[in-house]
Design a protein around this motif. Structure first.
Motif, PDB file in Angstrom:
ATOM      1  N   GLN A   1       0.815  -1.203   0.000  1.00 48.29           N
ATOM      2  CA  GLN A   1       0.000   0.000   0.000  1.00 48.29           C
ATOM      3  C   GLN A   1       0.856   1.263   0.000  1.00 48.29           C
ATOM      4  OE1 GLN A   1      -3.392   0.498   2.402  1.00 48.29           O
ATOM      5  NE2 GLN A   1      -4.150  -1.591   2.146  1.00 48.29           N
ATOM      6  N   VAL A   2       2.055   1.168   0.553  1.00 50.09           N
ATOM      7  CA  VAL A   2       2.978   2.305   0.496  1.00 50.09           C
ATOM      8  C   VAL A   2       3.703   2.331  -0.846  1.00 50.09           C
ATOM      9  CG1 VAL A   2       4.985   3.394   1.584  1.00 50.09           C
ATOM     10  CG2 VAL A   2       3.272   2.253   2.995  1.00 50.09           C
ATOM     11  N   ARG A   3       3.989   1.161  -1.366  1.00 47.71           N
ATOM     12  CA  ARG A   3       4.758   1.070  -2.613  1.00 47.71           C
ATOM     13  C   ARG A   3       3.961   1.512  -3.829  1.00 47.71           C
ATOM     14  NH1 ARG A   3       6.756  -4.625  -5.258  1.00 47.71           N
ATOM     15  NH2 ARG A   3       7.975  -3.774  -6.978  1.00 47.71           N
ATOM     16  N   ARG A   4       2.673   1.201  -3.866  1.00 42.30           N
ATOM     17  CA  ARG A   4       1.835   1.503  -5.033  1.00 42.30           C
ATOM     18  C   ARG A   4       0.565   2.224  -4.596  1.00 42.30           C
ATOM     19  NH1 ARG A   4       2.337  -4.439  -7.967  1.00 42.30           N
ATOM     20  NH2 ARG A   4       4.582  -4.316  -8.418  1.00 42.30           N
ATOM     21  N   PRO A   5       0.281   3.347  -5.224  1.00 43.63           N
ATOM     22  CA  PRO A   5       1.033   3.956  -6.331  1.00 43.63           C
ATOM     23  C   PRO A   5       2.347   4.550  -5.847  1.00 43.63           C
ATOM     24  CG  PRO A   5      -0.689   5.426  -5.609  1.00 43.63           C
ATOM     25  CD  PRO A   5      -0.895   4.156  -4.849  1.00 43.63           C
ATOM     26  N   PRO A   6       3.330   4.736  -6.755  1.00 45.86           N
ATOM     27  CA  PRO A   6       4.625   5.298  -6.342  1.00 45.86           C
ATOM     28  C   PRO A   6       4.432   6.659  -5.685  1.00 45.86           C
ATOM     29  CG  PRO A   6       4.742   4.429  -8.576  1.00 45.86           C
ATOM     30  CD  PRO A   6       3.285   4.414  -8.188  1.00 45.86           C
ATOM     31  N   ARG A   7       5.148   6.863  -4.594  1.00 45.39           N
ATOM     32  CA  ARG A   7       5.037   8.099  -3.852  1.00 45.39           C
ATOM     33  C   ARG A   7       6.326   8.893  -3.968  1.00 45.39           C
ATOM     34  NH1 ARG A   7       0.443   7.141  -1.069  1.00 45.39           N
ATOM     35  NH2 ARG A   7      -0.073   4.944  -0.732  1.00 45.39           N
ATOM     36  N   ARG A   8       6.249  10.125  -3.524  1.00 43.72           N
ATOM     37  CA  ARG A   8       7.413  10.992  -3.523  1.00 43.72           C
ATOM     38  C   ARG A   8       8.538  10.341  -2.717  1.00 43.72           C
ATOM     39  NH1 ARG A   8       7.455  17.368  -1.948  1.00 43.72           N
ATOM     40  NH2 ARG A   8       9.707  17.589  -1.698  1.00 43.72           N
ATOM     41  N   ARG A   9       9.751  10.517  -3.182  1.00 47.33           N
ATOM     42  CA  ARG A   9      10.890   9.936  -2.478  1.00 47.33           C
ATOM     43  C   ARG A   9      10.926  10.433  -1.037  1.00 47.33           C
ATOM     44  NH1 ARG A   9      14.641   7.440  -5.754  1.00 47.33           N
ATOM     45  NH2 ARG A   9      14.352   7.792  -7.993  1.00 47.33           N
ATOM     46  N   GLY A  10      11.217   9.534  -0.130  1.00 45.74           N
ATOM     47  CA  GLY A  10      11.266   9.903   1.275  1.00 45.74           C
ATOM     48  C   GLY A  10      11.794   8.758   2.112  1.00 45.74           C
ATOM     49  N   MET A  11      11.150   8.529   3.238  1.00 45.76           N
ATOM     50  CA  MET A  11      11.601   7.490   4.157  1.00 45.76           C
ATOM     51  C   MET A  11      10.430   6.607   4.540  1.00 45.76           C
ATOM     52  SD  MET A  11      13.531   7.895   7.815  1.00 45.76           S
ATOM     53  CE  MET A  11      14.300   6.458   8.593  1.00 45.76           C
ATOM     54  N   VAL A  12      10.680   5.303   4.653  1.00 49.47           N
ATOM     55  CA  VAL A  12       9.686   4.337   5.105  1.00 49.47           C
ATOM     56  C   VAL A  12      10.256   3.630   6.334  1.00 49.47           C
ATOM     57  CG1 VAL A  12       8.372   2.257   4.543  1.00 49.47           C
ATOM     58  CG2 VAL A  12       8.753   4.004   2.785  1.00 49.47           C
ATOM     59  N   VAL A  13       9.520   3.689   7.431  1.00 49.90           N
ATOM     60  CA  VAL A  13       9.919   3.042   8.679  1.00 49.90           C
ATOM     61  C   VAL A  13       8.957   1.895   8.944  1.00 49.90           C
ATOM     62  CG1 VAL A  13      10.332   3.339  11.146  1.00 49.90           C
ATOM     63  CG2 VAL A  13      10.835   5.220   9.566  1.00 49.90           C
ATOM     64  N   VAL A  14       9.474   0.680   9.007  1.00 50.12           N
ATOM     65  CA  VAL A  14       8.650  -0.509   9.228  1.00 50.12           C
ATOM     66  C   VAL A  14       8.857  -0.966  10.664  1.00 50.12           C
ATOM     67  CG1 VAL A  14       8.068  -2.816   8.416  1.00 50.12           C
ATOM     68  CG2 VAL A  14       9.010  -1.137   6.814  1.00 50.12           C
ATOM     69  N   ILE A  15       7.775  -1.038  11.436  1.00 48.52           N
ATOM     70  CA  ILE A  15       7.838  -1.433  12.844  1.00 48.52           C
ATOM     71  C   ILE A  15       7.075  -2.739  12.995  1.00 48.52           C
ATOM     72  CG2 ILE A  15       7.369  -0.736  15.216  1.00 48.52           C
ATOM     73  CD1 ILE A  15       7.292   2.155  14.253  1.00 48.52           C
ATOM     74  N   SER A  16       7.779  -3.806  13.354  1.00 48.41           N
ATOM     75  CA  SER A  16       7.163  -5.130  13.395  1.00 48.41           C
ATOM     76  C   SER A  16       8.079  -6.073  14.169  1.00 48.41           C
ATOM     77  CB  SER A  16       6.951  -5.653  11.962  1.00 48.41           C
ATOM     78  OG  SER A  16       6.468  -6.985  11.958  1.00 48.41           O
ATOM     79  N   ASP A  17       7.547  -7.256  14.504  1.00 49.26           N
ATOM     80  CA  ASP A  17       8.413  -8.318  15.016  1.00 49.26           C
ATOM     81  C   ASP A  17       8.910  -9.209  13.881  1.00 49.26           C
ATOM     82  OD1 ASP A  17       6.092  -9.668  14.391  1.00 49.26           O
ATOM     83  OD2 ASP A  17       5.663 -10.327  16.433  1.00 49.26           O
ATOM     84  N   PHE A  18       8.365  -9.007  12.678  1.00 50.31           N
ATOM     85  CA  PHE A  18       8.782  -9.702  11.460  1.00 50.31           C
ATOM     86  C   PHE A  18       8.641 -11.217  11.585  1.00 50.31           C
ATOM     87  CE2 PHE A  18      11.126  -5.671  11.390  1.00 50.31           C
ATOM     88  CZ  PHE A  18      10.729  -5.173  10.163  1.00 50.31           C
TER      89      PHE A  18
END
Length: 338
Positions: free
Chosen positions: A199-216
């Motif tokens: 949902q963050v990847r598409r559609p392409p967004r302005r260049r910036g930063m993505v912070v993923v918070i999870s236990d993975f």
């Protein structure tokens, strides 16, 4: 009953605190328990007191990485990103050159927060869910200034909530309130971190930063969309863990339940060989997660429920800023610490 998360090689990661009789003791609530508004006020106060004044300075970045605005060329240094080679200047001078980039002044940050059932667990100071909320608050405080925009995608396995990226302190507080009040998913619902990343990847967004918070934990299908985001954005993976996910306590016969599938497994935790195999499998699992984050081009910050999470964030940011300072100028980061 204690609950668990299936790990590599069939081992089960603990997701509950077992007492001497094998019963579950309530998870630690000393950290962030309470009503969302009260929790948010306490967190904001703690974050401001710890971060303000300590992390002020140049717009060098929370994490080292290239800016998005083109700058001047300079001579190539070993370790520079070859994708930034300035071939016309290299051809004219017969010496390798790279194109420097300048950090943006108004940036867009997206938080991808995993609140699936495996996060509803903690045995020391707080639940992993609370720790994820604390990390999101700190990142918001560090980035949502000077006109920067911040948005979020929150996934529980049952629902996915999207908050548009908007500038301003009021929006940042709204985002935090929404995150704090997100309802817990019912047990037996598997998380879907890959979908949230898409949902963050598409559609392409302005260049910036993505912070993923999870236990993975759970399905490991999130690497591909994360690598896709790494082609355009600066990435930071914040891994939240509990110490009992790394080592089993000697608590006798315990029934473990995977909160995302409902699968149950009885384990004799008094067996030292079993605890050793479990610890080895847990280390292997964490190494696999770290390797996947590296392949995606993401920096990794590990936060534990039994440690001072705010000090860990400060150490991470300070270390990255020092790393930026000793690198060639083109390695200046994108996300500013004010």
């Amino acid at each position: 009953m204690p609950s668990g998360q299936a790990g590599p090689s069939g081992q089960v990661a603990l997701s509950g605190q077992a007492g001497p009789s094998g019963q579950v003791a309530p998870s630690g609530q000393a950290g962030l328990s309470g009503q969302p508004e009260a929790v948010l006020r306490r967190l904001e106060y703690a974050v401001r007191n710890k971060l303000d004044g300590l992390l002020l300075g140049n717009y060098l970045g929370l994490v080292p990485g290239p800016g998005s605005e083109p700058g001047e060329s300079r001579q190539y240094y070993p370790g520079d990103d070859v994708r930034r080679m300035d071939w016309p200047v290299t051809a004219r001078t017969m010496t390798p050159h790279v194109r420097q980039t300048v950090a943006d002044r108004e940036l867009e940050t997206w938080l991808v927060v995993d609140l699936s059932p495996s996060l509803d667990f903690g045995t020391v100071n707080m639940e992993k869910r609370e720790l994820a909320f604390a990390a999101a608050t700190a990142i918001t405080h560090l980035t949502a200034k000077a006109g920067n925009r911040i948005g979020a995608v929150i996934t529980t396995g049952e629902q996915t909530y999207r908050i548009p990226a908007v500038a301003g302190a009021n929006h940042a507080r709204y985002l935090m309130r929404k995150l704090a009040s997100t309802p817990r998913a019912a047990e037996g619902r598997r998380g879907d971190l890959a979908r949230a990343l898409e949902q963050v990847r598409r559609p392409p967004r302005r260049r910036g930063m993505v912070v993923v918070i999870s236990d993975f934990l759970g399905d490991q299908d999130w690497e591909r969309p994360l690598r896709g985001l790494g082609d355009r954005h600066e990435l930071l993976g914040i891994e939240v863990i509990d110490p009992h996910e790394l080592q089993l306590p000697a608590a006798g016969l315990v029934t473990f339940v995977d909160p995302e599938s409902g699968e149950q497994l009885e384990v004799q935790t008094s067996d030292p060989q079993l605890r050793q195999r479990y610890a080895s499998a847990a280390v292997e699992q964490r190494e696999q997660i770290a390797s996947m984050l590296r392949r995606a081009g993401a920096d990794q910050l590990r936060l534990r429920t039994d440690s001072d999470w705010l000090s860990d964030i400060v150490k991470f940011v300070v270390t990255r800023r020092r790393g930026v300072a000793v690198r060639p100028p083109s390695r200046a980061g994108m996300i500013g610490v004010h």
